[in-house]
Design an enzyme around this catalytic site. Structure first.
Site, PDB file in Angstrom:
ATOM      1  CG  ASN A 109      22.808  17.744 -14.307  1.00  0.00           C
ATOM      2  OD1 ASN A 109      23.504  16.753 -14.504  1.00  0.00           O
ATOM      3  ND2 ASN A 109      21.553  17.678 -13.830  1.00  0.00           N
ATOM      4  CG  ASP A 110      19.778  19.398 -11.527  1.00  0.00           C
ATOM      5  OD1 ASP A 110      18.727  18.777 -11.331  1.00  0.00           O
ATOM      6  OD2 ASP A 110      20.098  19.892 -12.615  1.00  0.00           O
ATOM      7  CB  SER A 119      18.237  16.454  -8.384  1.00  0.00           C
ATOM      8  OG  SER A 119      19.198  16.923  -9.313  1.00  0.00           O
ATOM      9  NE  ARG A 125      12.947  14.950 -13.311  1.00  0.00           N
ATOM     10  CZ  ARG A 125      12.149  14.695 -14.333  1.00  0.00           C
ATOM     11  NH1 ARG A 125      11.484  13.558 -14.404  1.00  0.00           N
ATOM     12  NH2 ARG A 125      11.948  15.601 -15.286  1.00  0.00           N
ATOM     13  CG  ASP A 126      14.177  16.644  -9.275  1.00  0.00           C
ATOM     14  OD1 ASP A 126      13.792  17.326 -10.248  1.00  0.00           O
ATOM     15  OD2 ASP A 126      14.996  15.711  -9.389  1.00  0.00           O
ATOM     16  CD  GLU A 135      13.492  18.851 -15.087  1.00  0.00           C
ATOM     17  OE1 GLU A 135      14.171  19.860 -15.399  1.00  0.00           O
ATOM     18  OE2 GLU A 135      13.704  17.728 -15.566  1.00  0.00           O
ATOM     19  CD1 TRP A 148      18.055  21.251 -18.037  1.00  0.00           C
ATOM     20  CD2 TRP A 148      19.523  19.821 -18.920  1.00  0.00           C
ATOM     21  NE1 TRP A 148      18.511  20.454 -17.025  1.00  0.00           N
ATOM     22  CE2 TRP A 148      19.423  19.560 -17.535  1.00  0.00           C
ATOM     23  CE3 TRP A 148      20.401  19.044 -19.670  1.00  0.00           C
ATOM     24  CZ2 TRP A 148      20.153  18.561 -16.902  1.00  0.00           C
ATOM     25  CZ3 TRP A 148      21.127  18.030 -19.037  1.00  0.00           C
ATOM     26  CH2 TRP A 148      21.002  17.805 -17.681  1.00  0.00           C
TER      27      TRP A 148
HETATM   28  C1  KTE Z   1      17.674  16.296 -18.975  1.00  0.00           C
HETATM   29  O1  KTE Z   1      15.793  17.737 -18.457  1.00  0.00           O
HETATM   30  C2  KTE Z   1      16.259  16.423 -18.441  1.00  0.00           C
HETATM   31  O2  KTE Z   1      17.566  16.071 -20.323  1.00  0.00           O
HETATM   32  C3  KTE Z   1      16.173  15.925 -17.079  1.00  0.00           C
HETATM   33  O3  KTE Z   1      14.815  15.928 -16.836  1.00  0.00           O
HETATM   34  C4  KTE Z   1      16.982  16.819 -16.083  1.00  0.00           C
HETATM   35  O4  KTE Z   1      16.309  16.719 -14.852  1.00  0.00           O
HETATM   36  C5  KTE Z   1      19.015  14.563 -13.486  1.00  0.00           C
HETATM   37  O5  KTE Z   1      18.308  16.847 -13.682  1.00  0.00           O
HETATM   38  C6  KTE Z   1      16.980  17.339 -13.755  1.00  0.00           C
HETATM   39  C7  KTE Z   1      16.292  16.837 -12.474  1.00  0.00           C
HETATM   40  O6  KTE Z   1      14.889  16.828 -12.590  1.00  0.00           O
HETATM   41  C8  KTE Z   1      16.904  15.452 -12.352  1.00  0.00           C
HETATM   42  O7  KTE Z   1      16.839  14.934 -11.027  1.00  0.00           O
HETATM   43  C9  KTE Z   1      18.368  15.714 -12.765  1.00  0.00           C
HETATM   44  C10 KTE Z   1      16.920  18.850 -13.827  1.00  0.00           C
HETATM   45  O8  KTE Z   1      20.396  14.856 -13.712  1.00  0.00           O
HETATM   46  O9  KTE Z   1      18.043  19.408 -14.402  1.00  0.00           O
END
Ligand code: KTE
Length: 533
Positions: free
Chosen positions: A44-45, A106, A174-175, A226, A312
């Site tokens: 993913n990301d 991420s 996060r992120d 996010e 998602w």
């Molecule tokens: C997945 O949406 C959910 O079910 C997570 O919150 C996904 O979050 C983790 O992916 C993200 C980032 O905020 C996280 O760091 C990362 C966004 O794989 O896709």
């Protein structure tokens, strides 16, 4: 064949420049050729995007689960590099969690050329003083910001001894996206306090000690914020720039699932101030998410961004194997004053795809063709059974009159079809236009792959496009086996969607037809190119 009521001689020029099809990067039919995909496993990301000025290569890290084809803990930072942002070479995992019950979520990377962190000695090339920031999801679900650094130009990392560098005792924090803010000689970090709907800013002089500066909260809240990012973007035709804040929200997009939004404004070193309260979406397709900008780019590259080409709502269930999902094409961001309606111009983010290293195999060009009445133009681009399944198209057209009524008939569409399999069933992906509502649509539902019946896959989407001066529309699209990215009016609106033809099929020919009984459609130019990487 219906006589085509064209008013000018078609100058169809077909160049067949290369004979045999090139060896494709991967054999699977649904695997895109010019978009990054992991050789196997779940992705993913995009994470940690940066340019190494010494090696002259771009680095892409990504959320990765190497042995599963669905999102699950543990998560790692997968790694790939590219000389041209189209040809990617995958490497070993770059950052791993300490236990199987944790995840490296991420984050981003900066190059600490001046060694403000003190982590590097003179033996490390200043262009390769790489510092990564990521969220650690621990086994109790807590999210903290951690830092790691690399002594080998980004292939392996050492975690900072005193991690976490920021801990606010939260499960929704996060992120981290970090960049250097020259005027105050300060590193700036954006983070998402996801469920508080806040982008929280921190500042640091040394990448180690961070001080909370401010927070930003606006736009379409959906369920959680996010992957924030902040970048200075040039305004076309001027020496000026504006700051653009990008922000992902998921779930709860108005289109369903996940979507990126952006804000145009100013950053003063501590606060981002949006110019207005308007919510703008970065891409109005269903499959463009968690966009991140490359850091440390050479000036001539401008602002380059890549997104995760999935949603998602259904990412874990798409019918590809042994990998799941791809990245979008890398896009160059600029700002342009665009007519958003016939009376208003707005400073709008415009995107253009980076297609370096992609060459054309075959090209079909039409000039000055007018469609009036019910007409079938023909099989525009028979890609042939050995086609690469990768092609692009550009169509520029005007409509002879725009004071149409809702009941007026003035439409055309492109049917992108698969080769005829032994079963005789043809899959078709459609892109169409209706002048009466000045709107385009995409239909990705007439496909024999069972996944297309997924109710969240949203087979039909549409978008209103304000014609440019002179009632002109311009549409550029790239189709790459199972992903289509469309750039309307030089990228002032973009629409990214995946699609999945039936087993063993991929795009193979394109038919153009229309019904323009109430107003003629004047195609100034139609270009189709079969491409290869
Ligand atoms: C997945 O949406 C959910 O079910 C997570 O919150 C996904 O979050 C983790 O992916 C993200 C980032 O905020 C996280 O760091 C990362 C966004 O794989 O896709």
């Amino acid at each position: 064949m219906i006589r085509i009521p064209v008013t000018s001689i078609l100058s169809v020029v077909v160049f067949i420049l290369a004979a045999a099809g090139a060896h494709t990067k991967y054999s699977q039919n649904l695997r895109p050729q010019a978009h990054f995909t992991p050789h196997k496993g779940w992705m993913n990301d995009p994470n940690g995007l940066f340019y190494d000025k010494t090696e002259q290569i771009y680095h892409l890290y990504f959320q990765f689960s190497p042995n599963k084809t669905f999102w699950d803990i543990p998560l790692y930072w997968g790694h790939a590099t590219s000389p041209d942002l189209v040809h990617w070479e995958e490497h070993d995992i770059a950052i791993s969690p300490e236990s199987e019950r944790e995840a490296i979520y991420s984050g981003s990377i900066v190059v600490d050329e001046q060694n403000t962190s003190g982590l590097f000695d003179e033996s490390i090339d200043p262009h390769q003083r790489i510092v990564a920031f990521y969220t650690l999801l621990d086994e109790n679900g807590k999210q903290t910001q951690e830092m790691a650094y690399s002594f080998d130009a980004g292939y392996t990392f050492t975690k900072y001894t005193h991690n976490p560098i920021i801990d606010v005792d939260s499960k929704e924090f996060r992120d981290p996206k970090v960049f250097w803010f020259e005027p105050s000689q300060t590193w700036i970090m954006l983070t998402a306090m996801s469920k508080d709907y806040k982008v929280v800013f921190y500042g640091s002089k040394d990448l180690i000690d961070w001080e909370r500066l401010s927070s930003f909260s606006s736009g379409y809240f959906a369920n959680q914020f996010e992957c924030p990012g902040l970048m200075q973007v040039p305004i076309e035709g001027s020496d000026e720039t504006k700051w653009v804040l990008i922000l992902a929200v998921n779930p709860g997009s108005p289109l369903g699932g996940s979507i990126n939004q952006y804000f145009v404004g100013d950053f003063n070193g501590t606060h981002f101030i949006a110019d207005d309260s308007q919510t703008r979406f970065l891409d109005i397709g269903k499959d463009f998410y968690a966009a991140q900008m490359f850091s440390n780019l050479p000036r001539e590259d401008g602002v380059l961004v890549i997104g995760w080409a999935s949603n998602w709502q259904y990412a874990n269930n798409v019918p590809t194997h042994p990998w799941k999902s791809s990245m979008s094409l890398v896009r160059n961001f600029t700002l342009r004053y665009v007519e958003v309606n016939c009376d208003t111009r707005k400073l709008t983010l415009c995107q253009s795809p980076i297609m370096r290293g992609v060459t054309k195999k075959r090209e079909t060009v039409f000039h000055n063709m007018t469609l009036s009445g019910k007409a079938y133009v023909g099989n525009i681009l028979a890609l042939g059974v050995r086609s690469s399944g990768l092609f692009d198209f550009e169509i520029a057209f005007t409509v002879s009159r725009m004071n149409l009524r809702y009941t007026s008939q003035c439409t055309f569409q492109l049917d992108i079809s698969s080769k005829m399999p032994s079963s005789g069933k043809r899959d078709t992906l459609t892109i169409g236009f209706d002048a009466a509502i000045s709107s385009f649509f995409v239909d990705r539902g007439k496909l024999s792959n069972a996944f297309s019946a997924n109710p969240f896959f949203a087979c039909k989407q549409s978008v209103y496009i304000e014609p440019r001066k002179g009632q002109e529309y311009r549409v550029y699209g790239v189709v790459d086996r199972n992903i289509m990215e469309i750039f309307f009016n030089d990228g002032s609106t973009t629409m990214t969607n995946t699609f999945f033809f039936g087993e063993g099929l991929y795009p193979h020919e394109i038919h153009l037809h229309g019904d323009a009984r109430d107003a003629a459609i004047n195609f100034e130019s139609i270009m189709f190119r079969e491409l290869k990487v």
